[in-house]
Scaffold this motif. Sequence first.
Motif, PDB file in Angstrom:
ATOM      1  N   UNK A   1      49.266  92.364  63.580  1.00  0.00           N
ATOM      2  CA  UNK A   1      50.429  91.606  63.112  1.00  0.00           C
ATOM      3  C   UNK A   1      50.815  92.190  61.758  1.00  0.00           C
ATOM      4  N   UNK A   2      51.930  92.904  61.711  1.00  0.00           N
ATOM      5  CA  UNK A   2      52.316  93.614  60.500  1.00  0.00           C
ATOM      6  C   UNK A   2      53.399  92.922  59.704  1.00  0.00           C
ATOM      7  N   UNK A   3      53.945  93.652  58.742  1.00  0.00           N
ATOM      8  CA  UNK A   3      55.004  93.129  57.894  1.00  0.00           C
ATOM      9  C   UNK A   3      56.288  93.915  58.081  1.00  0.00           C
ATOM     10  N   UNK A   4      57.388  93.374  57.554  1.00  0.00           N
ATOM     11  CA  UNK A   4      58.696  94.019  57.689  1.00  0.00           C
ATOM     12  C   UNK A   4      59.043  94.909  56.498  1.00  0.00           C
TER      13      UNK A   4
ATOM     14  N   UNK B   1      63.486 105.501  52.574  1.00  0.00           N
ATOM     15  CA  UNK B   1      63.683 104.225  51.887  1.00  0.00           C
ATOM     16  C   UNK B   1      63.219 103.090  52.806  1.00  0.00           C
ATOM     17  N   UNK B   2      62.329 102.264  52.277  1.00  0.00           N
ATOM     18  CA  UNK B   2      61.822 101.123  53.046  1.00  0.00           C
ATOM     19  C   UNK B   2      62.506  99.842  52.585  1.00  0.00           C
ATOM     20  N   UNK B   3      62.381  98.816  53.407  1.00  0.00           N
ATOM     21  CA  UNK B   3      62.996  97.515  53.093  1.00  0.00           C
ATOM     22  C   UNK B   3      62.566  97.030  51.712  1.00  0.00           C
ATOM     23  N   UNK B   4      61.306  97.210  51.379  1.00  0.00           N
ATOM     24  CA  UNK B   4      60.783  96.753  50.092  1.00  0.00           C
ATOM     25  C   UNK B   4      61.469  97.440  48.917  1.00  0.00           C
ATOM     26  N   UNK B   5      62.042  98.620  49.162  1.00  0.00           N
ATOM     27  CA  UNK B   5      62.687  99.394  48.093  1.00  0.00           C
ATOM     28  C   UNK B   5      64.141  99.002  47.855  1.00  0.00           C
ATOM     29  N   UNK B   6      64.706  98.178  48.723  1.00  0.00           N
ATOM     30  CA  UNK B   6      66.125  97.843  48.621  1.00  0.00           C
ATOM     31  C   UNK B   6      66.381  96.843  47.490  1.00  0.00           C
ATOM     32  N   UNK B   7      67.556  96.888  46.875  1.00  0.00           N
ATOM     33  CA  UNK B   7      67.850  96.040  45.707  1.00  0.00           C
ATOM     34  C   UNK B   7      67.755  94.544  45.960  1.00  0.00           C
TER      35      UNK B   7
ATOM     36  N   UNK C   1      53.047  90.775  48.515  1.00  0.00           N
ATOM     37  CA  UNK C   1      52.590  90.748  49.905  1.00  0.00           C
ATOM     38  C   UNK C   1      53.108  91.962  50.664  1.00  0.00           C
ATOM     39  N   UNK C   2      54.395  92.237  50.527  1.00  0.00           N
ATOM     40  CA  UNK C   2      54.981  93.378  51.236  1.00  0.00           C
ATOM     41  C   UNK C   2      54.324  94.685  50.807  1.00  0.00           C
ATOM     42  N   UNK C   3      54.047  94.805  49.510  1.00  0.00           N
ATOM     43  CA  UNK C   3      53.388  96.006  49.014  1.00  0.00           C
ATOM     44  C   UNK C   3      52.008  96.200  49.612  1.00  0.00           C
ATOM     45  N   UNK C   4      51.280  95.103  49.758  1.00  0.00           N
ATOM     46  CA  UNK C   4      49.947  95.172  50.366  1.00  0.00           C
ATOM     47  C   UNK C   4      50.035  95.610  51.824  1.00  0.00           C
TER      48      UNK C   4
ATOM     49  N   UNK D   1      62.580 101.811  62.147  1.00  0.00           N
ATOM     50  CA  UNK D   1      63.684 101.380  61.301  1.00  0.00           C
ATOM     51  C   UNK D   1      64.014  99.902  61.499  1.00  0.00           C
ATOM     52  N   UNK D   2      64.531  99.282  60.450  1.00  0.00           N
ATOM     53  CA  UNK D   2      64.960  97.890  60.522  1.00  0.00           C
ATOM     54  C   UNK D   2      66.069  97.780  61.562  1.00  0.00           C
ATOM     55  N   UNK D   3      65.824  97.002  62.593  1.00  0.00           N
ATOM     56  CA  UNK D   3      66.768  96.844  63.698  1.00  0.00           C
ATOM     57  C   UNK D   3      67.498  95.518  63.559  1.00  0.00           C
TER      58      UNK D   3
END
Length: 209
Positions: free
Chosen positions: A97-100, A111-117, A126-129, A170-172
């Motif tokens: 069970x992963x993260x988004x 570029x990952x979701x966590x990197x977006x403004x 949590x996302x970083x972990x 990729x984010x769908x």
Amino acid sequence: MKIAVVAANGRVARKVITEALGRGMDVTAFVRGENKTDAKKFVVKDIFDLTADDLKGFDVVVDAFGAWKPELLPQHSTTLAHLCDILVGTQTRLVIVGGAGSLYVNPEHTVQVIDTPDFPEEFKPLAGAQVKQLAELRKRKDVRWTYISPAGDFQADGERTGKYILGGEELTRSSKGESIISYADYAIGMVDEIEKGNHIQQRISLVRA
């Protein structure tokens, strides 16, 4: 099919267990304390105390570990590493069970979701972990793993629609332009992957159709 669900008392894990049982699977829940799942078979044991013998004979092990307290965030990596280590040399699949936050938002996968403004600051630890967890998992060539990321908006109490889109790295988004999925629909997608085993050593993602 014999399934072990580790950290089974979590809300996502319980949905997965209920879905798997509904399909006639043989499910054993691994919990640290009282069994709060629908599984009749359960083992009370901490993840770090699990051994290869504990997981012997299972077709699939589901890692549903989740932690939010800062001091426990590194355990996303250490618990998963432990499970990998005790599954080396077996045909047992490990489904996580992963993260988004680790999903990519550009075709170049830079570029990952966590990197977006607009990514919320409160969710970054949590996302970083989980980003670190996936990066370390990708190095494992000795385990038959599959990492399943949810949509950006992962809804604990969302409805069970029975429909989802299977995505990749990729984010769908749905036809409505949304990145949403309920725990219940995520569980459907995860159990479908457990049944089919089509994405060994791959990360996939799930979003509501």
